[in-house]
Design a protein around this motif. Sequence first.
Motif, PDB file in Angstrom:
ATOM      1  N   UNK A   1     -22.966  27.560-141.845  1.00 42.27           N
ATOM      2  CA  UNK A   1     -21.794  28.383-142.128  1.00 42.27           C
ATOM      3  C   UNK A   1     -20.511  27.628-141.803  1.00 42.27           C
ATOM      4  N   UNK A   2     -20.539  26.913-140.686  1.00 46.84           N
ATOM      5  CA  UNK A   2     -19.347  26.189-140.261  1.00 46.84           C
ATOM      6  C   UNK A   2     -18.988  25.111-141.275  1.00 46.84           C
ATOM      7  N   UNK A   3     -20.005  24.460-141.816  1.00 49.46           N
ATOM      8  CA  UNK A   3     -19.735  23.419-142.808  1.00 49.46           C
ATOM      9  C   UNK A   3     -19.002  24.025-144.003  1.00 49.46           C
ATOM     10  N   UNK A   4     -19.492  25.158-144.449  1.00 50.41           N
ATOM     11  CA  UNK A   4     -18.836  25.848-145.559  1.00 50.41           C
ATOM     12  C   UNK A   4     -17.373  26.128-145.236  1.00 50.41           C
ATOM     13  N   UNK A   5     -17.160  26.593-144.057  1.00 53.99           N
ATOM     14  CA  UNK A   5     -15.828  27.038-143.695  1.00 53.99           C
ATOM     15  C   UNK A   5     -14.862  25.869-143.512  1.00 53.99           C
ATOM     16  N   UNK A   6     -15.387  24.768-143.001  1.00 49.66           N
ATOM     17  CA  UNK A   6     -14.517  23.688-142.560  1.00 49.66           C
ATOM     18  C   UNK A   6     -14.302  22.598-143.619  1.00 49.66           C
ATOM     19  N   UNK A   7     -15.289  22.393-144.446  1.00 53.84           N
ATOM     20  CA  UNK A   7     -15.249  21.273-145.390  1.00 53.84           C
ATOM     21  C   UNK A   7     -14.014  21.270-146.299  1.00 53.84           C
ATOM     22  N   UNK A   8     -13.599  22.435-146.768  1.00 48.93           N
ATOM     23  CA  UNK A   8     -12.428  22.440-147.672  1.00 48.93           C
ATOM     24  C   UNK A   8     -11.202  21.749-147.080  1.00 48.93           C
ATOM     25  N   UNK A   9     -11.066  21.742-145.784  1.00 47.87           N
ATOM     26  CA  UNK A   9      -9.872  21.116-145.207  1.00 47.87           C
ATOM     27  C   UNK A   9     -10.077  19.621-144.977  1.00 47.87           C
ATOM     28  N   UNK A  10     -11.219  19.102-145.417  1.00 47.95           N
ATOM     29  CA  UNK A  10     -11.512  17.669-145.390  1.00 47.95           C
ATOM     30  C   UNK A  10     -11.230  16.961-144.062  1.00 47.95           C
ATOM     31  N   UNK A  11     -11.935  17.369-143.010  1.00 51.45           N
ATOM     32  CA  UNK A  11     -11.876  16.570-141.777  1.00 51.45           C
ATOM     33  C   UNK A  11     -12.678  15.292-142.003  1.00 51.45           C
ATOM     34  N   UNK A  12     -12.455  14.286-141.180  1.00 53.48           N
ATOM     35  CA  UNK A  12     -13.258  13.068-141.347  1.00 53.48           C
ATOM     36  C   UNK A  12     -14.286  12.914-140.230  1.00 53.48           C
ATOM     37  N   UNK A  13     -14.371  13.925-139.372  1.00 54.12           N
ATOM     38  CA  UNK A  13     -15.413  13.913-138.340  1.00 54.12           C
ATOM     39  C   UNK A  13     -15.707  15.343-137.917  1.00 54.12           C
ATOM     40  N   UNK A  14     -16.991  15.661-137.845  1.00 54.70           N
ATOM     41  CA  UNK A  14     -17.403  16.989-137.406  1.00 54.70           C
ATOM     42  C   UNK A  14     -18.142  16.823-136.087  1.00 54.70           C
ATOM     43  N   UNK A  15     -17.510  17.312-135.039  1.00 57.75           N
ATOM     44  CA  UNK A  15     -18.093  17.151-133.713  1.00 57.75           C
ATOM     45  C   UNK A  15     -18.765  18.453-133.334  1.00 57.75           C
ATOM     46  N   UNK A  16     -20.089  18.423-133.295  1.00 62.30           N
ATOM     47  CA  UNK A  16     -20.815  19.665-133.060  1.00 62.30           C
ATOM     48  C   UNK A  16     -21.235  19.769-131.603  1.00 62.30           C
ATOM     49  N   UNK A  17     -21.287  20.999-131.117  1.00 62.15           N
ATOM     50  CA  UNK A  17     -21.538  21.218-129.699  1.00 62.15           C
ATOM     51  C   UNK A  17     -22.999  21.022-129.328  1.00 62.15           C
ATOM     52  N   UNK A  18     -23.881  21.048-130.331  1.00 63.33           N
ATOM     53  CA  UNK A  18     -25.248  20.612-130.056  1.00 63.33           C
ATOM     54  C   UNK A  18     -25.918  20.145-131.347  1.00 63.33           C
ATOM     55  N   UNK A  19     -27.140  19.667-131.210  1.00 63.57           N
ATOM     56  CA  UNK A  19     -27.805  19.068-132.356  1.00 63.57           C
ATOM     57  C   UNK A  19     -28.197  20.084-133.421  1.00 63.57           C
ATOM     58  N   UNK A  20     -28.483  21.297-133.009  1.00 61.89           N
ATOM     59  CA  UNK A  20     -28.878  22.303-133.994  1.00 61.89           C
ATOM     60  C   UNK A  20     -27.721  22.577-134.946  1.00 61.89           C
ATOM     61  N   UNK A  21     -26.553  22.792-134.366  1.00 64.77           N
ATOM     62  CA  UNK A  21     -25.372  23.010-135.196  1.00 64.77           C
ATOM     63  C   UNK A  21     -25.182  21.819-136.131  1.00 64.77           C
ATOM     64  N   UNK A  22     -25.310  20.636-135.557  1.00 58.97           N
ATOM     65  CA  UNK A  22     -25.090  19.428-136.349  1.00 58.97           C
ATOM     66  C   UNK A  22     -26.096  19.324-137.490  1.00 58.97           C
ATOM     67  N   UNK A  23     -27.354  19.680-137.205  1.00 57.76           N
ATOM     68  CA  UNK A  23     -28.372  19.601-138.250  1.00 57.76           C
ATOM     69  C   UNK A  23     -28.030  20.545-139.400  1.00 57.76           C
ATOM     70  N   UNK A  24     -27.615  21.756-139.045  1.00 60.64           N
ATOM     71  CA  UNK A  24     -27.234  22.710-140.074  1.00 60.64           C
ATOM     72  C   UNK A  24     -26.042  22.218-140.878  1.00 60.64           C
TER      73      UNK A  24
END
Lengths: 397, 397
Positions: free
Chosen positions: B286-309
């Motif tokens: 869900x976070x990827x959907x929400x955040x991608x439009x603003x085109x960050x160049x790094x996504x720092x996730x609070x744990x691996x599960x979030x990152x995997x999703x």
Amino acid sequence: MDLPVVNGSISGLPVYFGRKGWPVDQEIPLSWDNDCPRGKGAYAPTGSGGPDEGSLETVAEVTLKDVALASGCSIATVSRVLTGTRPVGAETARTVRAAAERLGYRPNEVARALRSRTTGTVGLVLPQITNPFFPSLVRELEHALHAEGRAVLLADCDDDPAIEAARIATFLGRRVDALLLIPVDERRSREAVAAAAARVPLVLLDRGCGTGVADSVAVDNAAGMALVLEHLAATGRRRPCFVGAAGTASAAVERRAAYEAGAAALDPAAPGRVALGDFSVAWGRAAADRVWPSRPDALICANDLIAAGALQRLRQLGADVPGEIAVTGFDDIPLAGLADPALTTVRQPVGELAAEAARLLSRRPSDGEPGPRHTVRLAPQLVVRGSSVPDDVVAGV
Amino acid sequence: MDLPVVNGSISGLPVYFGRKGWPVDQEIPLSWDNDCPRGKGAYAPTGSGGPDEGSLETVAEVTLKDVALASGCSIATVSRVLTGTRPVGAETARTVRAAAERLGYRPNEVARALRSRTTGTVGLVLPQITNPFFPSLVRELEHALHAEGRAVLLADCDDDPAIEAARIATFLGRRVDALLLIPVDERRSREAVAAAAARVPLVLLDRGCGTGVADSVAVDNAAGMALVLEHLAATGRRRPCFVGAAGTASAAVERRAAYEAGAAALDPAAPGRVALGDFSVAWGRAAADRVWPSRPDALICANDLIAAGALQRLRQLGADVPGEIAVTGFDDIPLAGLADPALTTVRQPVGELAAEAARLLSRRPSDGEPGPRHTVRLAPQLVVRGSSVPDDVVAGV
DNA sequence: GCAGCATGGGAAAACGTTCTCCGGAAACTT
DNA sequence: AAGTTTCCGGAGAACGTTTTCCCATGCTGC
């Protein structure tokens, strides 16, 4: 209202009375003091007498004896009230319960275990908790057992039969009521398992350990493999290849055998196309390298780890999954749903596995041996995902 | 050589003598019979007397008394020989050991626990064994504790503070020597944890639970997050975004705070770019959907599960990882290495965490309270993989 | 020759329950 | 009214250890 110097009930921790609890007639006792011997501080809990007698912090455990003293009746009566083993006069019962609650009495399970010759604990011995299939199984087992008031002693064997034997011995020394065991190895675990099974009820889980050694409950591997083959046949695959694990572990053997038995229906030559390694991601990768050149149209992996590795490597090799080749796993570990494409696999009925194991445990009459061994096989379920069928088809159904 | 009617040593199960074992002078006793009272069958183990007296199968437990009778000395002496609590004559000791081994004596840990007021068990209470970070931690803890002769009682709380409190209470009733606890919730676990900490040594693991409640050992989340930010800065990322978890769990709070503290170095506006959900794969998607439009160049996730999703969804959205955007996780669960691309993450020093926890447990002097609380923070390690840097670069280093 | 002292061993008291007897009182039978 | 059962409660024996006393014995030092 000067209470004697004892600890009150520990806040936040529900006080546990007897193993069956009461019928909930509670009715808050308004007349505490009516039976309490000599109001002011004449009473002190047994263990005290050390230098820091009056310390409010460090307090000896409250025992049955304390409650008996405080409620003015005998230890036997208190025990009867709290455990409900025998009917007790209503008035007495009330007084006792009030005293118990006031003092914050909590039965000493160790003493109870010694006297009643049953600890209420079950030993759970498994090869490697880090194997991703086990945590969910452990979870279900833990819940099933705690639900019937038993506690779980856990042992991780590091995949070593020697450690396994040692842990089993430790648990027997601790007088577990029963053992739940996922054997490390079909053959090398056998001796220790058989010896243990002669002393306590023992249920083998997930993997077998020779025949007639103990009760066992596992998924029906043959049925699971049949589901996979059926699915692949129905979706038009004709050149399957099996990637399994060598060795004598029952899961490995049964899944391989089921493949060989069923694959002929797709292709007479199929039963021969078999590659054997171990149950690891690394082997999955290696197998993909080895097998891809012969262009099978389906890779049937003996578990999800192998499948995940194969999937990863196939993508690197440029294979189109599921277009050119379908990949299937077994177990439905959490990873399966996250792979890309998501893995078609066979889901083990983990909850039922646990429930059945618990049921078998309580059925067997506590001393070893007697009665024939039961073997329970549970039906698995096919989970179709994108690794065997294009995503739109999955979604469409 | 007619042995009395008792069970021999259980084959395959090493006999356990005393808690410290002996110095290994073993020397196989050639003269068994010299002290054995009246050779033939005059001796029988205590528990017998029932109808099936001579049955070889079902045999009562061998107790100290049995060994004493068989070796012709007192219970006290046998106990002393086997536990080594006090020196005993060499001759006697030999006889006793021989008898113990011959009868297959195994100390009853329950009785021992009752008498010595210490069970040698540690309760391990955790929120959800199915959380993929925990199994490896459980494994290390189990090994560390078994190594010092303690057994592990396991409880899975299903992420529910009420269940957690109940399990803690159960374990206290079972008189665990200590508790190892990963609290479900920073706030709602607190009361039960504090109450328990007052009664037994208790070490909080991985997550905190208010300050001053108990000893605790965890990874240094701030340091870990700093490693990530440093790495991203060094590889030229300038528009980071944090995907974390809401709530008061210490890991969530600390990692978020560390991001906010360190991100300004990359971009003054970065500390504000934060999305909060929970520690799940679903939230990552869900976070990827929400955040991608603003085109960050790094996504720092609070744990691996979030990152995997997030990784999965980003790929579906057509994002180029790591070309357009880097993704990082935290914990280094097994899944991290299998993701595609493999996940750059922060590895928790699981072994040291376990060792430190075990050390803290044995240091605290068994009754609750006294002494100040210790808080141990361990240094994490950055694991760079393909999700933050092109594969050839990773391989190249 | 005797106090003093290691040394080796046994009897028995805990530890905190459960459970089997046993006895008294009250409630039913004949 | 006497016998019989039911009900309630207490004393005390287990359960299998560890540990505290205590008693022998043999040895040392005076």
